[in-house]
Write an enzyme that holds these catalytic residues in place. Structure first.
Site, mmCIF file in Angstrom:
data_model
loop_
_atom_site.group_PDB
_atom_site.id
_atom_site.type_symbol
_atom_site.label_atom_id
_atom_site.label_comp_id
_atom_site.label_asym_id
_atom_site.label_seq_id
_atom_site.Cartn_x
_atom_site.Cartn_y
_atom_site.Cartn_z
ATOM 1 N N ARG A 1 2.613 2.011 12.583
ATOM 2 C CA ARG A 1 1.375 1.935 12.912
ATOM 3 C C ARG A 1 1.287 2.682 13.428
ATOM 4 N NH1 ARG A 1 -1.173 -0.674 9.670
ATOM 5 N NH2 ARG A 1 -0.190 -2.770 10.315
ATOM 6 N N GLN B 1 0.692 3.962 9.403
ATOM 7 C CA GLN B 1 0.691 3.888 8.595
ATOM 8 C C GLN B 1 -1.263 3.366 9.526
ATOM 9 O OE1 GLN B 1 3.455 1.682 6.836
ATOM 10 N NE2 GLN B 1 1.597 0.186 6.455
ATOM 11 N N CYS C 1 0.727 -0.775 -0.105
ATOM 12 C CA CYS C 1 0.178 -0.437 0.348
ATOM 13 C C CYS C 1 0.945 1.649 -0.250
ATOM 14 C CB CYS C 1 -0.990 -0.207 0.889
ATOM 15 S SG CYS C 1 -0.151 -0.899 2.466
ATOM 16 N N HIS D 1 -2.991 6.204 4.448
ATOM 17 C CA HIS D 1 -1.877 5.792 4.824
ATOM 18 C C HIS D 1 -0.702 7.577 4.768
ATOM 19 C CE1 HIS D 1 -2.102 1.921 6.309
ATOM 20 N NE2 HIS D 1 -1.683 1.566 5.363
#
Ligand SMILES: NC(=O)c1ccc[n+]([C@@H]2O[C@H](COP(=O)([O-])OP(=O)(O)OC[C@H]3O[C@@H](n4cnc5c(N)ncnc54)[C@H](OP(=O)(O)O)[C@@H]3O)[C@@H](O)[C@H]2O)c1
Length: 373
Positions: free
Chosen positions: A267, A163, A136, A274
């Protein structure tokens, strides 16, 4: 019409793919069958035009091999269990997949058609059957800096990612909500007036560190926190997510000269989209204006945000980017590191351009080609 099976359609990537395919009326061009690893026999989604069949068993090779195309957004474990066995039955159909399992295989193309349409068409002409969506952050980054890449102006890339939890799937999202829910319930019990300022921080810290929060899916406490590790360890002190940044970028670009990409992938407790902070070493000393002009004109999805306080706070955020194909690029500036260095911040919906959209467009390329053969 080509028979097309969908596996993983109810997951987060699958749901976004289904939505986009409905918006673009893609289902009218194919004969769809829906599979499930857990709900075989139940009703297939009624919103899909023409689908009257029940859900098929996603592990039933004899059913899968009747399809011309299989689109899997089910995940790597599924691909690893099913793909090779299916090919061993002699199935020669197209395999389109969001999972990373097959990405680096020689007989797979990582699909991001605004960047590598030629590679995809060449693959189709030469009989390549596996078309895999990229990581991604890699897909979002390549589209964001498309304008510099197409003029071969990028020498090296350093990226720090932020993310969202939907990048880890539906169950991880649910777990983050449970963590937040637990945290706020600890703070707002009936007979307790919530503390303020540092007192509040102390209470929350206690709740998050001393209580039995669910962490099975996220592998840590993400509520009011961040986790600078995504996926498993690979060589060189990197995580697999960071390794993908280099290898997938260069496989998609498919150039004689490799562009080094170093990442730190983190994260954060956002829900969707993101963010990436990029440091680019360019081959020329370009002004901010020259960089911005190139980024803006390369493709229709880059949306340049002026490097101003209010524009940044309003528009260069995960919330502003969610559920949109726009890839926002802002905070473009020169660096003290040297005249050839430029820095920027980008945010895009990782479920759209980072996952579902390249798969949808590849399916469309295959359908278009089939109609003209
Ligand atoms: N999420 C992203 O941003 C992203 C981006 C790029 C690539 N990918 C890749 O895409 C693949 C799919 O990822 P994903 O994030 O879409 O996975 P996901 O949300 O976990 O969904 C995968 C499957 O899990 C099952 N499932 C179990 N509980 C569910 C629930 N509560 N809600 C919905 N589905 C549930 C469903 O399969 P059954 O119907 O068969 O039970 C579903 O198809 C992975 O390989 C991932 O690495 C993801």
């Amino acid at each position: 019409m080509l028979k097309t099976g969908f596996i993983g359609w109810r997951g987060v990537v699958g749901s976004v793919l289904m939505k986009r395919m409905q918006e673009e009326n893609d289902f009218s061009r194919l004969d769809a069958t829906f599979y499930s690893t857990s709900q075989a026999g139940q009703k297939a989604p009624s919103y899909i035009h023409g689908s009257k069949r029940n859900l098929q068993d996603a592990y039933d090779l004899s059913s899968l091999r009747t399809q011309d195309i299989l689109v899997s957004t089910q995940g790597g474990d599924y691909t690893e269990k099913v793909y090779a066995k299916l090919r061993e039955t002699g199935w020669h159909g197209f395999w389109i997949d969001a999972a990373s399992s097959l990405r680096m295989n020689k007989d797979s193309i990582i699909v991001l058609d605004p960047i590598n349409a030629k590679q995809i068409r060449k693959g189709l002409a030469s009989g390549v059957k596996n078309y895999i969506g990229g990581n991604c952050t890699v897909s979002l980054m390549l589209l964001a800096i498309h304008g510099l890449l197409e003029e071969n102006l990028v020498d090296a890339i350093q990226v720090s990612t932020y993310q969202a939890i939907s990048g880890a799937g539906a169950e991880a999202m649910n777990e983050l909500f449970q963590q937040f829910d637990y945290m706020t319930r600890q703070m707002l019990t009936k007979d307790k007036v919530p503390a303020k300022g540092l007192g509040l921080e102390k209470d929350i810290h206690y709740a998050l560190t001393h209580c039995d929060l669910p962490t099975n899916k996220i592998n840590g406490v993400l509520a009011a926190n961040l986790l600078p590790w995504i996926d498993k360890a690979v060589d060189g002190g990197r995580t697999k997510e960071e390794w993908k940044g280099h290898v997938e970028t260069n496989k998609i670009l498919d150039r004689a000269t490799v562009i080094p990409v170093d990442s730190t992938c983190v994260r954060v407790a956002t829900l969707r989209s993101h963010c990436q902070s990029l440091v680019l070493k360019l081959k020329e000393d370009l002004s901010v204006r020259e960089v911005e002009m190139r980024l803006q004109r390369a493709n229709p999805w880059v949306h340049l945000i002026p490097n101003e306080r209010q524009d940044t706070l309003n528009y260069l955020t995960p919330i502003a980017a969610a559920d949109s194909l726009k890839i926002k690029v802002g905070r473009v500036r020169k660096m003290n590191l040297g005249p050839e260095f430029v820095q920027m911040f980008t945010v895009g919906d990782q479920l759209l351009w980072g996952a579902a959209e390249p798969l949808r467009r590849t399916l469309k390329i295959i359908l278009d080609r089939n109609e003209t053969l």
